[in-house]
Design a protein around this motif. Structure first.
Motif, PDB file in Angstrom:
ATOM      1  N   THR A   1       0.830  -1.206   0.000  1.00 39.16           N
ATOM      2  CA  THR A   1       0.000   0.000   0.000  1.00 39.16           C
ATOM      3  C   THR A   1       0.862   1.253   0.000  1.00 39.16           C
ATOM      4  O   THR A   1       0.608   2.200  -0.755  1.00 39.16           O
TER       5      THR A   1
ATOM      6  N   PRO B   1      -7.676   1.562  -3.049  1.00 35.63           N
ATOM      7  CA  PRO B   1      -7.269   0.152  -3.045  1.00 35.63           C
ATOM      8  C   PRO B   1      -6.847  -0.388  -4.411  1.00 35.63           C
ATOM      9  O   PRO B   1      -5.923  -1.193  -4.497  1.00 35.63           O
TER      10      PRO B   1
ATOM     11  N   VAL C   1      -3.313  -0.456  -5.425  1.00 35.66           N
ATOM     12  CA  VAL C   1      -2.488  -1.477  -4.779  1.00 35.66           C
ATOM     13  C   VAL C   1      -2.673  -2.833  -5.449  1.00 35.66           C
ATOM     14  O   VAL C   1      -1.699  -3.468  -5.870  1.00 35.66           O
TER      15      VAL C   1
ATOM     16  N   ILE D   1      -7.501  -4.083   2.037  1.00 34.77           N
ATOM     17  CA  ILE D   1      -6.703  -2.864   1.887  1.00 34.77           C
ATOM     18  C   ILE D   1      -7.445  -1.674   2.469  1.00 34.77           C
ATOM     19  O   ILE D   1      -6.892  -0.887   3.249  1.00 34.77           O
ATOM     20  N   ARG D   2      -8.723  -1.544   2.103  1.00 33.20           N
ATOM     21  CA  ARG D   2      -9.511  -0.388   2.526  1.00 33.20           C
ATOM     22  C   ARG D   2      -9.817  -0.398   4.024  1.00 33.20           C
ATOM     23  O   ARG D   2      -9.575   0.589   4.728  1.00 33.20           O
TER      24      ARG D   2
ATOM     25  N   THR E   1      -5.881  -2.282   6.327  1.00 34.94           N
ATOM     26  CA  THR E   1      -4.604  -1.579   6.168  1.00 34.94           C
ATOM     27  C   THR E   1      -4.772  -0.067   6.244  1.00 34.94           C
ATOM     28  O   THR E   1      -3.995   0.615   6.925  1.00 34.94           O
ATOM     29  N   LEU E   2      -5.788   0.457   5.567  1.00 37.27           N
ATOM     30  CA  LEU E   2      -5.950   1.913   5.536  1.00 37.27           C
ATOM     31  C   LEU E   2      -6.742   2.433   6.730  1.00 37.27           C
ATOM     32  O   LEU E   2      -6.203   3.132   7.582  1.00 37.27           O
TER      33      LEU E   2
END
Length: 353
Positions: free
Chosen positions: A39, A58, A61, A105-106, A109-110
């Protein structure tokens, strides 16, 4: 797009993330795993840095490929940024991830990782249902991935970023975990509720034990006392048979004795608390809980006045993750790094109240 920052490869970013987010960082796993490095790489690749006016999402990535990631000239990066959101876009080569990683990812991770700790900013004027890119690395966080930083300069910059960005609670938690994980060299002095003190050999187990006696006991018990305390190697640090007998408990030398036995003398009927200290392994699982229950009943102590606690350094640490699925129902978990909280594993048939 004009790219102004050279870029590290994903492996180098991954290595730096381990230092930027040390043990004890909330949601550390979300910020340090390979997906997190991917990311950060994708954000740097397209120049999505606070103040640049460029944002990423996302797809930036999961659409990245091994081959594309090696094309680090400005033109290749600008072309990727300009086309990645197109519905039929496919970068040359083999993808890092499938489309199904979008939510990880959304959401992890974020949102729960980088945004929560202040490493990524999010546009608030983009509807939640929109596919428009909304994220950017903060300028200070992006600066930590400058290839020009040697190891010493990076270590200083990372420490400065932690001090300025992580909130007070998170920073204190990191400090506690660091101290507990690296404890060594000097005796750990434990002060008991009655004012007495004992020395224990240095190490993480002793640091957790110290916190149980000095922090957990006075916070969760009305009038705490220590009946029994040992350290690794079965060395008895303290044992109070007179106090135990005064509440109707007989402590016998037994391989099933826990690391600590506390008692709360505040209630009308004292509460007996069995505590296991876990620096590596040995939580109160179902088998262990049954053994401790027998110890209490054999000594004539009613189970309705007993409690079972496993004490860990931190809930993001390997020992807790390793043993969480074996912790016994009807027991508790407590963490040195978050001392005011107590996790209850309830098997109450009444359910939620």
């Amino acid at each position: 797009m004009t790219t102004v920052q050279p870029i590290l490869n994903r492996t180098e970013i991954h290595q730096r993330l381990q230092i930027i987010f040390p043990e004890g960082t909330p949601h550390r796993g979300y910020c340090t795993r390979e997906l997190a490095a991917s990311t950060v790489f994708a954000a740097l690749y397209v120049g999505a840095i606070e103040g640049s006016g460029v944002f990423f999402g996302p797809k930036y990535v999961y659409a990245m490929t091994f081959e594309q990631s090696e094309l680090t000239d400005d033109a290749s990066r600008a072309d990727y940024a300009a086309n990645v959101r197109k519905s039929r876009f496919e970068a040359v080569g083999r993808r890092w991830y499938r489309d199904t990683t979008r939510e990880s990812i959304r959401d992890e991770t974020l949102r729960e990782g980088f945004v929560a700790v202040g490493a990524v900013v999010e546009k608030t004027d983009v509807p939640t249902t929109s596919s428009l890119p909304r994220y950017a690395l903060t300028a200070s966080f992006a600066a930590l991935f400058d290839p020009a930083l040697d190891s010493d300069a990076f270590a200083v910059a990372a420490a400065d970023w932690q001090a300025k960005t992580l909130n007070t609670g998170a920073f204190a938690r990191i400090s506690l975990v660091r101290r507990g994980a690296s404890a060594g060299g000097t005796e750990v002095r434990v002060t008991f509720p009655n004012g007495d003190s004992r020395g224990m050999k240095p190490g993480p187990s002793s640091e957790i034990t110290k916190a149980v006696i000095e922090v957990f006991a006075p916070h969760f018990l009305q009038d705490p006392a220590v009946l029994f305390l040992s350290e690794s190697g079965n060395k008895v640090v303290t044992r109070d048979d007179l106090l135990a007998k005064s509440i109707g408990l007989t402590i016998r030398a037994d391989k099933n004795l826990p690391d600590a036995i506390l008692v709360d003398l505040g209630p009308q009927h004292p509460l007996l608390v069995f505590v296991e200290i876990v620096a590596t392994d040995g939580p109160i699982n179902e088998r262990r809980k049954q053994a401790l229950e027998r110890l209490a009943t054999d000594a004539g102590f009613p189970l309705k006045h007993t409690a079972f606690v496993t004490a860990f350094l931190d809930r993001s640490s390997a020992p807790f993750k390793k043993s969480v699925d074996t912790l016994a129902w009807g027991s508790y978990a407590w963490f040195v790094s978050e001392p005011e909280g107590l996790v209850e594993l309830s098997n109450d048939k009444k359910g939620l109240t």
